[in-house]
Every structure is written in structure tokens, then in C-alpha cells.
Design a protein around this motif. Structure first.
Motif, short mmCIF file in Angstrom:
data_model
loop_
_atom_site.label_atom_id
_atom_site.label_comp_id
_atom_site.label_asym_id
_atom_site.label_seq_id
_atom_site.Cartn_x
_atom_site.Cartn_y
_atom_site.Cartn_z
N ILE A 88 -5.76 143.34 82.79
CA ILE A 88 -4.69 143.33 81.78
C ILE A 88 -4.68 142.01 81.03
O ILE A 88 -4.71 140.94 81.65
CB ILE A 88 -3.32 143.56 82.47
CG1 ILE A 88 -3.30 144.97 83.07
CG2 ILE A 88 -2.18 143.41 81.46
CD1 ILE A 88 -2.23 145.17 84.08
N ASP A 89 -4.66 142.10 79.71
CA ASP A 89 -4.45 140.92 78.88
C ASP A 89 -3.03 141.03 78.33
O ASP A 89 -2.75 141.86 77.46
CB ASP A 89 -5.49 140.91 77.74
CG ASP A 89 -5.26 139.74 76.78
OD1 ASP A 89 -4.28 139.00 76.93
OD2 ASP A 89 -6.08 139.60 75.85
N LEU A 90 -2.13 140.22 78.91
CA LEU A 90 -0.73 140.24 78.47
C LEU A 90 -0.59 139.33 77.26
O LEU A 90 -0.15 138.19 77.37
CB LEU A 90 0.16 139.69 79.59
CG LEU A 90 0.57 140.61 80.73
CD1 LEU A 90 1.43 139.84 81.71
CD2 LEU A 90 1.32 141.83 80.22
N ALA A 120 -13.30 129.41 72.30
CA ALA A 120 -11.97 129.17 71.74
C ALA A 120 -11.35 130.54 71.46
O ALA A 120 -11.83 131.29 70.60
CB ALA A 120 -12.07 128.36 70.45
N ASP A 121 -10.32 130.88 72.24
CA ASP A 121 -9.64 132.17 72.06
C ASP A 121 -8.42 131.95 71.17
O ASP A 121 -7.48 131.25 71.56
CB ASP A 121 -9.23 132.75 73.42
CG ASP A 121 -8.64 134.14 73.27
OD1 ASP A 121 -9.41 135.12 73.24
OD2 ASP A 121 -7.40 134.25 73.16
N VAL A 122 -8.47 132.51 69.98
CA VAL A 122 -7.37 132.33 69.02
C VAL A 122 -6.54 133.61 69.02
O VAL A 122 -6.99 134.66 68.54
CB VAL A 122 -7.92 132.03 67.60
CG1 VAL A 122 -6.77 131.76 66.64
CG2 VAL A 122 -8.88 130.85 67.63
N GLY A 123 -5.36 133.52 69.62
CA GLY A 123 -4.50 134.69 69.71
C GLY A 123 -3.43 134.68 68.64
O GLY A 123 -3.62 134.14 67.55
N ALA A 124 -2.28 135.26 68.97
CA ALA A 124 -1.17 135.28 68.03
C ALA A 124 -0.34 134.00 68.13
O ALA A 124 0.01 133.39 67.12
CB ALA A 124 -0.29 136.49 68.31
MG LIG Z 1 -4.57 136.56 73.80
#
Ligand SMILES: [Mg+2]
Ligand SMILES: Nc1ncnc2c1ncn2[C@@H]1O[C@H](COP(=O)(O)OP(=O)(O)OP(=O)(O)O)[C@@H](O)[C@H]1O
Length: 348
Positions: free
Chosen positions: A18-20, A161-165
């Protein structure tokens, strides 16, 4: 102290990753792939507070009914509203994992690498409350690297580099462990907020987050592009009546520039934190961008220009973390989550 969660691979039932995310919850089930990718949202009745819907249907309901309050229970990558996060996760698991095999699955949940002990406690409570039998907590950069197939053949190290919200999580991953990481509270949603502020300031027009996001998707770019424009609808601050404005690509770029600079600074900080002997490895490994925000056109060019390191966007950018977390739960990987949050004060 190492996590008291050794090999979880010896259990026969289907592993669930799960990616919360602050914007999107993604669920991956072993043997089925990604079964859910839904907005992190819960709709509650304004008067009674009763939960009416979760995920996609929560967003739809809030869009058409006035008496509905939309809650985004995950903020900055961690559960801010624990009860709503757990309820949302339980509902999503129930609706997407129909079938008898899902009683109490082994679970992996991704978390920002800068998470503190209190936040970690909240994640654990949510996961067990939603039905996990055993839990592996995976820092986002490790999951993202695994999901993007890194390190590449012949490399020892990966920079992701994970660029999320809400969150940009940058990690240097060596032999499956985090050599260094840096988390900045900036992402795609920060850019949307900047577009909202710009439109209000320059045009006296209040636009919705979804409108700002659509403008970003339409004309946004990490490197300025000219001569493109987008019409946005909103409410005039003076009259309270519907009105419109035309935003140019230059304006949108100027509005999101501080967020882009913060993303670049996060990459710098993670890389600069590593021993100098790693320099050669970094040059050959380059930087891989994941997360939905990595899909902003030309972000890799900006990162490359500003760091001098080769940068690319993972082909499965948005799904890399959940795919990677699933990968790490597989028997042959036997992922040993020998990772503790930065303050290293408590066991979990
Ligand atoms: Mg994320
Ligand atoms: N093509 C695109 N161009 C620019 N931005 C995009 C694109 N596609 C998605 N995004 C942005 O990516 C962000 C969502 O990314 P992602 O799903 O990785 O976030 P999340 O995991 O829910 O959040 P976080 O990791 O911060 O908790 C949104 O802000 C969205 O606008």
C-alpha cells in the motif's frame, strides 16, 4: 535499533502493498498487480459527521452534494486523521480485494523517509486496524528504487527523487538501504496552491484546487515554455459571481518556480550528504524521478541542469513506490527492513 520485523516471506497468503499517498492511495496485491488507485479522500455528512463514501466516490459525492464535507486524511504523506485513514483503507481493501483469500494479509506500507515515531505509530495503527496480519514499513525511496528496477545492471547505487503531491522524498539507496535521504514538504499540490494564490492576486479570481491542477497539467512545465495559455473558471472575489481568467504558461511557470526550487534543493541536500567517495558512483547512476509530480514536463531537464547529474523519469513513475513495496514483500527478496526513522529514539 533495527525493526523487529524480520522475514515476512514465509507466510502463504497474498501479500498486499500500500502506498498511502497524500493525493492517491495505491494498493497492489501479489499475483494481481495494482488493484486500486483512488483519491485519498473520505466524504462525511456535514450535519451528522457520518461517513458517506471513500476514494473516487467520495470526490464525486462532494462534487455534486452541498451537505458533504470532504476530508483528505493523509497530509504530508502521513495519516493526519487516523480514524478516517483507517476507515478509508479498510473500505478500499474491502471493495478491491473481494474474495476469501484476503483475510488478514501480510502488508507493506510505504512511508516518507523523514517520518517521526509518532507518525510511524499512526501508520502502524492504521495498517493493523485495517486488517494487516504482519506489517513491513518501507521508506519511499527504497520502494521507489525497487519499483523503478534500480540500481540498474552494473550499478551499486541509485538516487531516487519521489515527487508526490505534498512530499518530495529523495534517497540515495545502496545495497537496498538508505545511505542518505532528504524529505521536503513540497510537491504537485504545492504547485497547485501557488497557482491558486497567483490567480487570486493577479485576477481577483478564486479557483478550486482541481482547476489549478488542470491548469498545471495543461501548460505547466519545469522549464519555461512560451505562448501557451489556459482558460480557468472561478469565483470573482469582489462580486462572488462566476468569472474566468486566462493564464499563460509563463505565469504558471513563475508561480510554480519556488516549488521547483525546493524540489531541486531536496535533491541537492540528499546527494551532498553522502561521502565524497560516492561521487563517481553518482555520476554513472544519475537521478531517477518517480511519483506523479515527476511527470511534470521537463522536470528531469531542470534537475539535470541544476545538479549536473544525469536525470530521467521512471517509465512507471506514479506507480513505482507501490510496485516496489510489493516487490520487496516477495519471498525471494526477503526484504529486511533494517531502517529506522531519523530520530532513532524508539523501537517499533
Ligand atoms: Mg507518494
Ligand atoms: N502529468 C503530470 N504533470 C504534472 N504533475 C502531475 C502529472 N500527473 C500527476 N501529477 C501530479 O502528481 C501529484 C500526485 O503524485 P502522487 O500520486 O505521487 O502523490 P501522492 O503519493 O498521493 O502524494 P505524497 O507522496 O506527497 O504523499 C499531483 O499533485 C498531480 O497533480
Amino acid at each position: 535499533m533495527r525493526l523487529a520485523l524480520s522475514r515476512l516471506s514465509d507466510f502463504p497468503c497474498r501479500a498486499t502493498a500500500i502506498d498511502l499517498g497524500s493525493a492517491t492511495v495505491r494498493i497492489h496485491v501479489d499475483g494481481r498487480g495494482i488493484v486500486a488507485s483512488e483519491p485519498s479522500a473520505v466524504a462525511r455528512a456535514r450535519d451528522s459527521g457520518r461517513v458517506l463514501a471513500t476514494g473516487t466516490s467520495a470526490l464525486a459525492l462532494a462534487g455534486r452534494e452541498r451537505g458533504v464535507r470532504l476530508v483528505h486524511p493523509i497530509r504530508n504523506g502521513v495519516p493526519a486523521e487516523a480514524e478516517d485513514t483507517e476507515g478509508m483503507l479498510r473500505a478500499l481493501l474491502r471493495s478491491h480485494l473481494r474474495g476469501g483469500h484476503m483475510a488478514k494479509p501480510r502488508m507493506a506500507v510505504t512511508v516518507p523517509s523523514g517520518i517521526n515515531q509518532v507518525e510511524l505509530g499512526a501508520v502502524r495503527a492504521v495498517a493493523y486496524g485495517a486488517g494487516a496480519r504482519r506489517l513491513t514499513v518501507v521508506p519511499t525511496p527504497i520502494a521507489a528504487a525497487a519499483g523503478a528496477g534500480l540500481p540498474a545492471e552494473g550499478e551499486d547505487v541509485a538516487i531516487v527523487a519521489d515527487v508526490g503531491a505534498h512530499v518530495t522524498d529523495v534517497g540515495v539507496v545502496l545495497s537496498g538501504e538508505l545511505l542518505s535521504s532528504n524529505v521536503a514538504l513540497v510537491g504537485g499540490s504545492t504547485m497547485d496552491q501557488a497557482i491558486i494564490a497567483h490567480t487570486r492576486r493577479e485576477y481577483g479570481l478564486v479557483i478550486a484546487p482541481v482547476t489549478a491542477e488542470a491548469a498545471k497539467l495543461s501548460v505547466g512545465s519545469a522549464i519555461a515554455v512560451r505562448d501557451r495559455q489556459v482558460l480557468v473558471h472561478g469565483v470573482d472575489v469582489r462580486t462572488g459571481l462566476p468569472n474566468t481568467a486566462v493564464l499563460t504558461s509563463d505565469e504558471v511557470h513563475a508561480a510554480i518556480a519556488p516549488a521547483l526550487a525546493a524540489i531541486v534543493r531536496a535533491v541537492h541536500a540528499a546527494v551532498a550528504d553522502c561521502p565524497p567517495e560516492m561521487a563517481g558512483h553518482f555520476i554513472s547512476a544519475g537521478i531517477t524521478l518517480t511519483g506523479g509530480g515527476a511527470r511534470l514536463p521537463r522536470l528531469e531537464e531542470l534537475v539535470q541542469e541544476e545538479t549536473g547529474l544525469c536525470a530521467r523519469v521512471a517509465p512507471n513513475a506514479a506507480d513505482a513506490t507501490v510496485t516496489g513495496a510489493a516487490e520487496l514483500l516477495r519471498p525471494f527478496r526477503g526484504y529486511d527492513p533494517g531502517w529506522t526513522p531519523p530520530d532513532r529514539t524508539a523501537a517499533f
